[in-house]
Design a protein around this motif. Sequence first.
Motif, short mmCIF file in Angstrom:
data_model
loop_
_atom_site.label_atom_id
_atom_site.label_comp_id
_atom_site.label_asym_id
_atom_site.label_seq_id
_atom_site.Cartn_x
_atom_site.Cartn_y
_atom_site.Cartn_z
N UNK A 352 0.86 -1.18 0.00
CA UNK A 352 0.00 0.00 0.00
C UNK A 352 0.89 1.23 0.00
N UNK A 353 0.34 2.35 -0.46
CA UNK A 353 1.10 3.61 -0.47
C UNK A 353 1.52 3.97 0.94
N UNK A 354 0.66 3.66 1.92
CA UNK A 354 0.95 3.99 3.32
C UNK A 354 2.19 3.24 3.81
N UNK A 355 2.23 1.95 3.57
CA UNK A 355 3.37 1.15 4.02
C UNK A 355 4.63 1.50 3.23
N UNK A 356 4.46 1.83 1.95
CA UNK A 356 5.62 2.25 1.14
C UNK A 356 6.27 3.50 1.72
N UNK A 357 5.46 4.30 2.41
CA UNK A 357 5.95 5.58 2.94
C UNK A 357 6.25 5.51 4.44
N UNK A 395 3.21 8.23 7.68
CA UNK A 395 2.28 9.33 7.39
C UNK A 395 1.14 9.32 8.41
N UNK A 396 0.71 10.51 8.78
CA UNK A 396 -0.41 10.62 9.72
C UNK A 396 -1.70 10.24 8.98
N UNK A 397 -2.46 9.26 9.47
CA UNK A 397 -3.64 8.80 8.72
C UNK A 397 -4.65 9.89 8.39
N UNK A 398 -4.77 10.91 9.28
CA UNK A 398 -5.80 11.94 9.01
C UNK A 398 -5.34 12.96 7.96
N UNK A 399 -4.03 13.08 7.76
CA UNK A 399 -3.55 13.98 6.69
C UNK A 399 -2.21 13.44 6.18
N UNK A 400 -2.25 12.31 5.45
CA UNK A 400 -1.02 11.61 5.06
C UNK A 400 -0.11 12.39 4.11
N UNK A 401 -0.67 13.36 3.39
CA UNK A 401 0.14 14.09 2.42
C UNK A 401 1.06 15.13 3.05
N UNK A 443 4.75 15.64 13.23
CA UNK A 443 5.28 16.80 12.52
C UNK A 443 4.41 17.07 11.30
N UNK A 444 4.04 18.31 11.13
CA UNK A 444 3.12 18.64 10.04
C UNK A 444 3.61 19.83 9.23
N UNK A 445 3.55 19.67 7.93
CA UNK A 445 3.91 20.76 7.02
C UNK A 445 2.66 21.59 6.77
N UNK A 446 2.77 22.90 6.99
CA UNK A 446 1.60 23.76 6.80
C UNK A 446 1.65 24.47 5.46
N UNK A 447 2.82 25.01 5.13
CA UNK A 447 3.03 25.63 3.82
C UNK A 447 4.41 25.18 3.34
N UNK A 448 4.87 25.72 2.23
CA UNK A 448 6.21 25.36 1.75
C UNK A 448 7.28 25.67 2.79
N UNK A 449 7.03 26.65 3.65
CA UNK A 449 8.05 27.07 4.62
C UNK A 449 7.69 26.75 6.06
N UNK B 18 -4.44 23.19 7.25
CA UNK B 18 -3.24 23.13 6.42
C UNK B 18 -3.57 22.74 4.98
N UNK B 19 -2.76 23.27 4.10
CA UNK B 19 -2.96 22.96 2.69
C UNK B 19 -2.29 21.63 2.37
N UNK B 20 -2.80 20.96 1.38
CA UNK B 20 -2.19 19.70 0.97
C UNK B 20 -1.00 19.97 0.07
N UNK B 21 0.13 19.43 0.48
CA UNK B 21 1.36 19.64 -0.30
C UNK B 21 1.79 18.28 -0.82
N UNK B 22 1.48 18.05 -2.09
CA UNK B 22 1.66 16.69 -2.59
C UNK B 22 3.12 16.34 -2.90
N UNK B 23 3.82 17.24 -3.59
CA UNK B 23 5.18 16.89 -4.02
C UNK B 23 6.21 17.30 -2.98
#
Lengths: 496, 106
Positions: A352-357, A395-401, A443-449, B18-23
């Motif tokens: 699965x993508x989840x296990x791959x990550x 990956x966090x299941x509620x927001x894996x991306x 740990x969560x990414x909110x924006x690019x920075x 939060x926004x989704x950041x795919x790449x």
Amino acid sequence: MKKSLIMLSAVAAFSVTSFASDMNKEMLNQIQALKVQIEALEKKVAEQEAQKPVVQQTVVDEKRIENIEKKLDTVSKTATSAKIQSGNDNLKWDVDFRTQVDNIQYKHADGSKSKNNALMTNRLWLGMGYKADDNSSFHGKLSYNKAFGDTANHSQSNVNTTGYSNFDWVTNENATDNTIKLKEAYWLYTNNTFFGTDVPWNASVGRRPSTDGLPINLRNDQKANSPLSHVVDVEFDGFSVRFDTELTTGLRGSWFKICGGRGLTNAIPRFDTDPDNSAIAYAEDEDLNVDVDLLGIIAVPYDDGQYSVYTNYAKAWNLIGFDNTDSEFKDVGDMDYATILFKTEGIGNGISDYLDDTIAFASFAMSKTNPNALEMLGSPDSEIGTSVWLGINAPCPISPDDSRIGFEWNQGSKYWRSMTYGEDTYAGSKIATRGQAWEVYRNQKLTDALSFGLSYVYMDYDYAGSNSFFGADGDPDATLNVVSAQDVRAYMRYRF
Amino acid sequence: MKLLKIIMAGTLALGIASSTLSADAAKGQKLFSKLLKEPCGMTGAKFAAKHSQEEWKALKASGKFEEELIKICPNVKAGDVKESLQEHIIDFSIEFANDSGNVPSC
């Protein structure tokens, strides 16, 4: 007869004429009908023609287009060259700024507690890099890490001054000194061949990136630095030489690195106040701890990008122990370290993508003291300590991306002594724990920075001296004062 | 403690906002190491330096990344790298393109 023949001819002619007349009439009608049809068709065609877009015929100048294309290609190449030059011809800066709040709680053996409900800190790393050519580059990192405001009694200021000229409220407005903290600065030489052999290699000297190595980097949400953080997580000045052995040994992704450095320099400072030393600046001081040196090897026998094995052996000489009688550090002996780490970047393949990550690791480390007459860790004998460290990062299941969660657990034995004083935990190094420690984080990414993190670390001590040095101060049989510690932290971080 | 409670409560809000950041360039680097280092016979940094940032972006936009990947690494076959994973590798390639000025560390 003649008359009758003439009569018959006349009748025949008349009848033929009248038949021809009928035929003409019929034909005329048909022609009229055809004419109407042709007119209708013409009208239809005219309408269709009117609906068609007007095609403008342009004269194509093939040669001119060819010239324009050539010019565009030249301009594009020039622009790329200019960008390469401008991109590579200057020091490239990056920023990592973190604001963090920690809730720290200590539980004492007598049942009392020590705590800080909200320790607030700002940490700034200004990273820099410059690649002068294909073989040589420079890396550096300026650092700042401070609690909000000044400190109680002004007791933990960075600069010893008489008075309060460096008081935090005005420290950047007052003229104090020219100090700036340097976390990293080193040059790196890389080459694809080592004296003609098929061995890519690199060498580096300076203040090396020796904190936040594998696998503590996962929890810290950053790339792994040089050493294995199970035994070494301190800032260090030294060198490293790495050789990639995959092509020569056939072992996929294999490499080894020799690292060394000096953790303490014994040298009499210039203009020393001791009259005996004032004329012998930078000579060794026989009354103080001798140089602390470290030499080690990190070997990776296999790394296919998913499964990898890391091993490490290191030896440190003349390590420091705090002598309470003289209130100073003394050389108490040497220490051997060994580590083996298994890591997988992805569980299974394509399940699965989840296990791959998902990343998982298991690390085992050992420390062995070689004391001199002053004893190490409160013992005159050579003592072996061990530590096990397991972790998972997924990956966090509620927001894996955009977010990852992790769990880590480690256990250290009675005489376990790591060199992890630089670990990024305000309640003490969890890896140094003589007992059990565990941590859960997100740990969560909110924006690019911007990113946001939350973690909970709990350390349960079985023996004393987990965060001490290498002498009697690190005696595990001493009275256990703090039986447990916990640190709940939340941070916002800007990186670009 | 109050402050910490507020921060804890804010975590959920941040999670939603939060926004989704795919790449992800870092993920791309790992994926290159796992999937392409061997068939390409080069490091990720060398692969990324095959093009400028604009060239990688153009390949991304035109959907011709896989075609270019096979051109650079003839041992790679179409479909070897899932489309969802290609995006991370492209982002890594853009990050360390020959005109990026970024310096890979040791």
